[in-house]
Design an enzyme around this catalytic site. Structure first.
Site, PDB file in Angstrom:
ATOM      1  N   THR A   1       0.867  -1.163  -0.040  1.00 30.35           N
ATOM      2  CA  THR A   1       0.044  -0.102  -0.081  1.00 30.35           C
ATOM      3  C   THR A   1       0.917   1.226   0.002  1.00 30.35           C
ATOM      4  O   THR A   1       2.052   1.038   0.368  1.00 30.35           O
ATOM      5  CB  THR A   1      -0.906   0.138   1.264  1.00 30.35           C
ATOM      6  OG1 THR A   1      -1.780   1.193   0.982  1.00 30.35           O
ATOM      7  CG2 THR A   1      -0.279   0.105   2.362  1.00 30.35           C
TER       8      THR A   1
ATOM      9  N   ASN B   1      -0.852   4.005   1.206  1.00 30.17           N
ATOM     10  CA  ASN B   1      -1.849   4.651   1.941  1.00 30.17           C
ATOM     11  C   ASN B   1      -1.091   4.892   3.393  1.00 30.17           C
ATOM     12  O   ASN B   1      -0.887   3.894   4.133  1.00 30.17           O
ATOM     13  CB  ASN B   1      -3.144   4.065   2.287  1.00 30.17           C
ATOM     14  CG  ASN B   1      -4.308   4.773   2.813  1.00 30.17           C
ATOM     15  OD1 ASN B   1      -4.044   5.149   4.122  1.00 30.17           O
ATOM     16  ND2 ASN B   1      -5.259   5.170   2.359  1.00 30.17           N
TER      17      ASN B   1
ATOM     18  N   LYS C   1      -3.302   3.692   6.374  1.00 32.15           N
ATOM     19  CA  LYS C   1      -3.176   2.188   6.387  1.00 32.15           C
ATOM     20  C   LYS C   1      -1.773   1.882   6.983  1.00 32.15           C
ATOM     21  O   LYS C   1      -1.781   0.820   7.913  1.00 32.15           O
ATOM     22  CB  LYS C   1      -3.445   1.370   5.168  1.00 32.15           C
ATOM     23  CG  LYS C   1      -4.773   1.565   4.457  1.00 32.15           C
ATOM     24  CD  LYS C   1      -4.891   0.494   3.488  1.00 32.15           C
ATOM     25  CE  LYS C   1      -6.438   0.484   2.937  1.00 32.15           C
ATOM     26  NZ  LYS C   1      -6.527  -0.175   1.667  1.00 32.15           N
TER      27      LYS C   1
ATOM     28  N   ASP D   1      -7.482  -5.193   1.316  1.00 38.24           N
ATOM     29  CA  ASP D   1      -8.380  -4.210   0.547  1.00 38.24           C
ATOM     30  C   ASP D   1      -9.432  -3.937   1.529  1.00 38.24           C
ATOM     31  O   ASP D   1     -10.130  -4.991   2.171  1.00 38.24           O
ATOM     32  CB  ASP D   1      -8.780  -4.657  -0.721  1.00 38.24           C
ATOM     33  CG  ASP D   1      -9.661  -3.640  -1.487  1.00 38.24           C
ATOM     34  OD1 ASP D   1      -9.096  -2.578  -1.650  1.00 38.24           O
ATOM     35  OD2 ASP D   1     -10.553  -3.778  -1.962  1.00 38.24           O
ATOM     36  N   SER D   2      -9.902  -2.882   1.827  1.00 39.47           N
ATOM     37  CA  SER D   2     -10.993  -2.595   2.814  1.00 39.47           C
ATOM     38  C   SER D   2     -11.592  -1.268   2.421  1.00 39.47           C
ATOM     39  O   SER D   2     -11.519  -0.633   1.514  1.00 39.47           O
ATOM     40  CB  SER D   2     -10.254  -2.347   4.095  1.00 39.47           C
ATOM     41  OG  SER D   2      -9.326  -1.242   4.156  1.00 39.47           O
TER      42      SER D   2
ATOM     43  N   GLY E   1      -9.905   8.111   6.357  1.00 36.37           N
ATOM     44  CA  GLY E   1     -10.973   7.726   5.515  1.00 36.37           C
ATOM     45  C   GLY E   1     -12.492   8.382   6.106  1.00 36.37           C
ATOM     46  O   GLY E   1     -12.542   9.324   6.500  1.00 36.37           O
ATOM     47  N   TYR E   2     -13.342   7.133   6.395  1.00 35.74           N
ATOM     48  CA  TYR E   2     -14.647   7.618   6.731  1.00 35.74           C
ATOM     49  C   TYR E   2     -14.726   7.480   8.402  1.00 35.74           C
ATOM     50  O   TYR E   2     -15.904   7.526   8.924  1.00 35.74           O
ATOM     51  CB  TYR E   2     -15.724   6.421   6.224  1.00 35.74           C
ATOM     52  CG  TYR E   2     -15.948   6.539   4.745  1.00 35.74           C
ATOM     53  CD1 TYR E   2     -16.799   7.378   4.394  1.00 35.74           C
ATOM     54  CD2 TYR E   2     -14.734   5.694   3.994  1.00 35.74           C
ATOM     55  CE1 TYR E   2     -16.879   7.481   2.780  1.00 35.74           C
ATOM     56  CE2 TYR E   2     -15.278   5.916   2.648  1.00 35.74           C
ATOM     57  CZ  TYR E   2     -15.936   6.645   1.927  1.00 35.74           C
ATOM     58  OH  TYR E   2     -16.416   6.567   0.489  1.00 35.74           O
TER      59      TYR E   2
ATOM     60  N   HIS F   1     -11.723  -3.574  11.828  1.00 36.91           N
ATOM     61  CA  HIS F   1     -11.888  -4.477  10.745  1.00 36.91           C
ATOM     62  C   HIS F   1     -10.477  -5.199  10.424  1.00 36.91           C
ATOM     63  O   HIS F   1     -10.473  -6.222  10.305  1.00 36.91           O
ATOM     64  CB  HIS F   1     -12.633  -4.020   9.542  1.00 36.91           C
ATOM     65  CG  HIS F   1     -11.927  -2.963   9.144  1.00 36.91           C
ATOM     66  ND1 HIS F   1     -11.665  -1.725   9.793  1.00 36.91           N
ATOM     67  CD2 HIS F   1     -11.503  -2.315   7.703  1.00 36.91           C
ATOM     68  CE1 HIS F   1     -11.282  -0.903   9.209  1.00 36.91           C
ATOM     69  NE2 HIS F   1     -11.254  -1.198   7.832  1.00 36.91           N
ATOM     70  N   ARG F   2      -9.636  -4.361  10.368  1.00 41.95           N
ATOM     71  CA  ARG F   2      -8.351  -4.601  10.101  1.00 41.95           C
ATOM     72  C   ARG F   2      -7.528  -5.592  11.103  1.00 41.95           C
ATOM     73  O   ARG F   2      -7.026  -6.602  11.118  1.00 41.95           O
ATOM     74  CB  ARG F   2      -7.192  -3.551   9.945  1.00 41.95           C
ATOM     75  CG  ARG F   2      -5.854  -3.854   9.049  1.00 41.95           C
ATOM     76  CD  ARG F   2      -5.417  -2.763   8.148  1.00 41.95           C
ATOM     77  NE  ARG F   2      -6.270  -2.181   7.301  1.00 41.95           N
ATOM     78  CZ  ARG F   2      -6.807  -0.999   7.268  1.00 41.95           C
ATOM     79  NH1 ARG F   2      -6.815  -0.229   8.135  1.00 41.95           N
ATOM     80  NH2 ARG F   2      -7.591  -0.759   6.153  1.00 41.95           N
TER      81      ARG F   2
END
Length: 210
Positions: free
Chosen positions: A8, A10, A13, A70-71, A154-155, A181-182
């Site tokens: 990545t 990002n 991340k 991927d998320s 992000g969100y 989630h990660r």
């Protein structure tokens, strides 16, 4: 300290992975630490397809074991959108703020109990002479009507976590890693983590900037 290469660019991340791996004594590298310019087009229709595509492409290019993820965000009232388009929801050139603005606009008038959503993450581990392995995780929540908090990316500012009574952006990195989630995806990898990290470290060590 061993090292792990995450496929990545990002920065957000990277911070998430650092929060998860540093307690294990693992230094996190990303594609920004590799001299070769690698940009994998995410053409998959699912998080699983994109994670595998990125992991296998980078592993083949560098000849190393790679972890790719991927998320994204799935909003029930929007039929699962933005989903795999989370990072470019408001357009390819758009940023986090514009993506949030679009999601909030599309949810205008939707009552709070119908604003259910989840962050989903799929991790793919790929490398030479090894079968690609996939792990997934999710975090349930609600989309708020306004931003709260300045952490994360992000969100996160509009993703409310009921168990914490705060948005993701109001949590510390340590708090987020425990419920994200990660983090959930990595917990599923836990039984094989030490073996995989050892392989990653052995293949990447001293070769991360070839």
């Amino acid at each position: 300290m061993k090292e792990v290469l995450i496929a990545t660019n990002n920065k957000g991340k990277r911070k998430d992975f650092e929060a998860l791996f540093h307690p294990l004594g693992i230094n996190v590298l990303t594609l920004q630490d590799v001299e070769k310019t690698i940009d994998v087009e995410e053409t998959g229709a699912t998080f699983e397809e994109n994670a595998i595509l990125k992991a296998e492409t980078v592993a083949n290019l560098l000849g190393k074991t790679v972890i790719a993820d991927d998320s994204g965000l799935e909003i029930d009232a929007l039929n699962g959108a933005p989903g795999v388009y989370s990072a470019r929801y408001a357009g390819i050139e758009c940023d986090d703020e514009k993506n949030i603005d679009k999601a909030l606009e599309e949810l205008r008038g939707v009552p709070s109990d119908k604003r259910t959503a989840r962050f989903r993450c799929v991790l793919a581990v790929a490398g030479p002479k090894m079968e690609t392995t996939v792990f997934s995780g999710s975090c349930e929540g609600l989309i708020t009507e306004e931003r709260k908090g300045t952490n994360g990316f992000g969100y996160d500012p509009v993703f409310y976590v009921p168990s914490k009574d705060r948005t993701m952006a109001e949590l510390t990195a340590e708090e987020k890693s425990k419920i994200s989630h990660r983090g959930a995806a990595l917990k599923k990898l836990q039984a094989e983590l030490s073996t995989m990290i050892q392989k990653v470290g052995e293949q990447i060590e001293d070769n991360c900037t070839e």
